[in-house]
Design an enzyme around this catalytic site. Structure first.
Site, PDB file in Angstrom:
ATOM      1  N   GLU A 167      -0.615   3.730 -10.849  1.00  0.00           N
ATOM      2  CA  GLU A 167      -1.436   2.762  -9.534  1.00  0.00           C
ATOM      3  C   GLU A 167      -2.862   3.185  -9.880  1.00  0.00           C
ATOM      4  OE1 GLU A 167      -0.512  -0.341  -8.578  1.00  0.00           O
ATOM      5  OE2 GLU A 167       0.764  -0.799  -8.561  1.00  0.00           O
ATOM      6  N   HIS A 208      -0.991  -0.305 -14.139  1.00  0.00           N
ATOM      7  CA  HIS A 208      -1.353  -1.160 -13.042  1.00  0.00           C
ATOM      8  C   HIS A 208      -2.723  -0.514 -11.771  1.00  0.00           C
ATOM      9  CE1 HIS A 208       2.599  -3.424 -12.640  1.00  0.00           C
ATOM     10  NE2 HIS A 208       2.379  -2.413 -12.980  1.00  0.00           N
ATOM     11  N   GLY A 263      -1.993  -9.502 -14.881  1.00  0.00           N
ATOM     12  CA  GLY A 263      -3.288  -9.708 -15.433  1.00  0.00           C
ATOM     13  C   GLY A 263      -4.596  -9.511 -15.114  1.00  0.00           C
ATOM     14  N   ASP A 264      -4.422  -9.124 -13.490  1.00  0.00           N
ATOM     15  CA  ASP A 264      -5.933  -9.329 -12.940  1.00  0.00           C
ATOM     16  C   ASP A 264      -6.211  -7.331 -12.580  1.00  0.00           C
ATOM     17  OD1 ASP A 264      -3.982  -8.868 -10.514  1.00  0.00           O
ATOM     18  OD2 ASP A 264      -4.809 -10.167  -9.536  1.00  0.00           O
ATOM     19  N   GLU A 265      -5.199  -6.531 -12.878  1.00  0.00           N
ATOM     20  CA  GLU A 265      -5.349  -4.806 -13.171  1.00  0.00           C
ATOM     21  C   GLU A 265      -5.807  -4.848 -13.871  1.00  0.00           C
ATOM     22  OE1 GLU A 265      -1.431  -4.138 -11.393  1.00  0.00           O
ATOM     23  OE2 GLU A 265      -1.928  -5.882  -9.196  1.00  0.00           O
ATOM     24  N   ASN A 278       6.528  -7.937 -13.590  1.00  0.00           N
ATOM     25  CA  ASN A 278       6.938  -6.935 -12.520  1.00  0.00           C
ATOM     26  C   ASN A 278       8.252  -7.267 -11.435  1.00  0.00           C
ATOM     27  OD1 ASN A 278       6.855  -4.039 -12.792  1.00  0.00           O
ATOM     28  ND2 ASN A 278       6.258  -3.432 -11.208  1.00  0.00           N
ATOM     29  N   ARG A 279       8.300  -8.721 -11.722  1.00  0.00           N
ATOM     30  CA  ARG A 279       9.922  -8.789 -11.149  1.00  0.00           C
ATOM     31  C   ARG A 279      11.164  -9.261 -11.680  1.00  0.00           C
ATOM     32  NH1 ARG A 279       6.553  -6.052  -8.564  1.00  0.00           N
ATOM     33  NH2 ARG A 279       6.047  -6.486  -6.300  1.00  0.00           N
TER      34      ARG A 279
HETATM   35 ZN    ZN Z   1       0.121  -4.506 -10.632  1.00  0.00          ZN
END
Ligand code: ZN
Length: 503
Positions: free
Chosen positions: A341, A259, A159-161, A219-220
């Site tokens: 990324e 990401h 959420g912070d990306e 993502n885990r």
């Molecule tokens: Zn990420």
């Protein structure tokens, strides 16, 4: 004696103070985790942290980010690691310019209402706190499924990306406004079914945190061939369940998981059976590298990266991740996925976004074309002509792509070369395509009709003979000529002979 006692008290007090501080940071971030920077960590220590179940993020030469529940911080002390806790100030984010969830919804709805012939908005479920998860589909004949590869871009599962969220909105806007204006974009929309989910973790976005509101790192949390070899949704984060269910109902062939926090294209595998592996190659390693390079080459930051050679990395080569979405897509769903990324800053000031869009625009468009390469076709039942659910694999390569059962179309991305392919489906005779020539450019088409595997045994035929001759059952000693209970073709002939001669 007194001194010693005094000292102990002081230590206890300061530990309590630290714990209090850590808990207050954690609650400010509305997560059980706190964010810690660990310096000068060895690969061995990194593996140890992963094995403790801590969340490792963005490994860099000099440091690594670790998400850890405050009560487990002693793990770092016991390992003698040098770390610092990120203060609340560091966690403050400038959200000016970024859309609210309502604005996002309005934007997506306006795309649909302005371009009803090109796009459809789907709500595939709700987040833990009840916010909608949107998928926008863009294609010509958007309301039907065609013989076209499905591609998907999913952003901001952390959420912070949110960089990818904004870039995905720009991408959608360009796709829709440039249709029938720009030849390349028109070709993409005419030949693909494009699915875009700009925000997979709306709760995390609203609360400015990585995790969903069950405190799960999405993502885990996907099935993983190494430690969670179970392709079901049971017990997973709700957002993960919705994405998995969507994928179960579709057969996407190409995808990106966007990401932020560094600039690199990361390709599978992210995990390995050997935690000390330095690289974990899929059977499609060469292809994945080409795909990753094709993106990074068009992005100046990645292309000129000093941290990653040519701006790409194998997942395990960078750091081990269990439960990532890309490995799940590849291992179970027949979909070639990479993790991109987008920027060194997870949540940059909004004014930086136009530069980031310039850096990624061409790469994001160009990446779609991978879905149109390799081999494609429709797989049908040779008797009914109906499309079937089948799989296609390259000989000596376990990776399989699957047909979309509604249309029967398959799309296997391949590099140019000569391949042997195996086409199989439950209840059908497996077919082999040998020496298939794949060239660069558009996929070569091979439609395949699979013959149903009737799978009739000699004893089935004898049973049928028995049923057809109810009035005169054939004595088994007559046709089982070897008296061994094994029925062979000669037994069938004898059974028929009995029936004919007793007509
Ligand atoms: Zn990420």
């Amino acid at each position: 004696m007194i001194v010693k006692h005094h000292k102990t008290t002081k230590i206890v007090l300061s530990s309590l103070l630290i714990m209090h501080l850590l808990l207050s940071i954690a609650s400010a971030a509305q997560s059980k985790y706190i964010e810690i920077i660990v310096n000068n960590i060895s690969r061995q220590q990194l593996i140890e942290l992963t094995q403790h179940g801590l969340i490792i993020d963005h490994v860099k030469q000099e440091s690594v980010t670790v998400y850890i529940p405050p009560e487990q911080i002693s793990i770092l002390d016991n390992m003698g690691l040098n770390y610092r806790i990120l203060s609340q100030n560091r966690l403050k984010i400038n959200t000016d310019g970024y859309p609210s969830i309502d604005q996002l919804k309005q934007t997506l709805q306006s795309f649909e209402s302005n371009y009803p012939e090109l796009c459809q908005l789907f709500e595939i479920g709700k987040s833990y706190e009840g916010r909608p998860l949107y998928f926008l589909k863009i294609s010509d004949h958007v309301d039907i499924e065609e013989d076209e590869p499905e591609v998907k871009y999913i952003s901001s599962m952390h959420g912070d990306e949110p960089v990818g969220l904004i870039l995905c909105l720009n991408l959608i806007d360009d796709l829709l406004t440039q249709y029938n204006q720009d030849t390349f974009i028109t070709e993409l929309i005419d030949n693909l079914e494009i699915w875009i989910m700009p925000l997979m973790n709306p709760d995390g976005y609203v609360h400015h945190q990585r995790f969903n509101m069950q405190d799960i790192d999405l993502n885990r949390n996907f099935p993983d061939r190494v430690n969670d070899n179970n392709n079901t949704t049971a017990g997973r984060a709700v957002e993960v369940q919705h994405v998995m269910n969507w994928e179960f109902a579709h057969s996407s062939v190409l995808s990106v998981n966007f990401h932020g926090g560094t600039a690199v294209v990361n390709y599978p595998y992210d995990s390995d059976f050997n935690p000390y592996a330095r690289y974990s190659a899929t059977p499609d390693d060469k292809l994945f590298r080409e795909m990753a390079l094709s993106y990074a080459n068009l992005n100046p930051t990645m292309r000129n990266s000093s941290s990653f050679e040519s701006g790409i990395t194998n997942g395990v080569e960078w750091y081990l991740v269990y439960g990532g979405m890309q490995d799940w897509s590849y291992v179970w769903m027949g979909c070639m996925e990479v993790t991109i990324e987008l920027d060194n800053e997870k949540w940059p000031v909004y004014s930086k976004l136009s530069q980031l869009w310039d850096n990624n625009r061409e790469a994001m468009f160009n990446y779609f074309t991978w879905a149109l390469k390799g081999i494609r076709g429709i797989i049908t039942d040779s008797i009914t002509g109906e499309p079937i659910h089948a799989s296609i694999q390259v000989e000596k390569n376990d990776f399989r792509v699957y047909t979309d059962p509604d249309v029967g179309d398959y799309h296997r991305i391949l590099l140019p070369g000569v391949y042997n392919l195996i086409v199989s489906a439950d209840g059908y005779v497996t077919q082999y395509l040998t020496d298939v020539q794949i060239s660069d450019g558009y996929a070569s088409r091979h439609d395949i009709a699979l013959r149903p595997d009737l799978n009739i045994s000699v004893s089935d035929i004898i049973n049928m003979i028995q049923v057809l001759s109810l009035s005169k059952p054939v004595p088994i000693q007559y046709y089982d000529i070897n008296r061994d209970g094994q029925l062979e073709l000669t037994d069938v002939i004898w059974a028929m002979h009995y029936l004919v001669s007793n007509l």
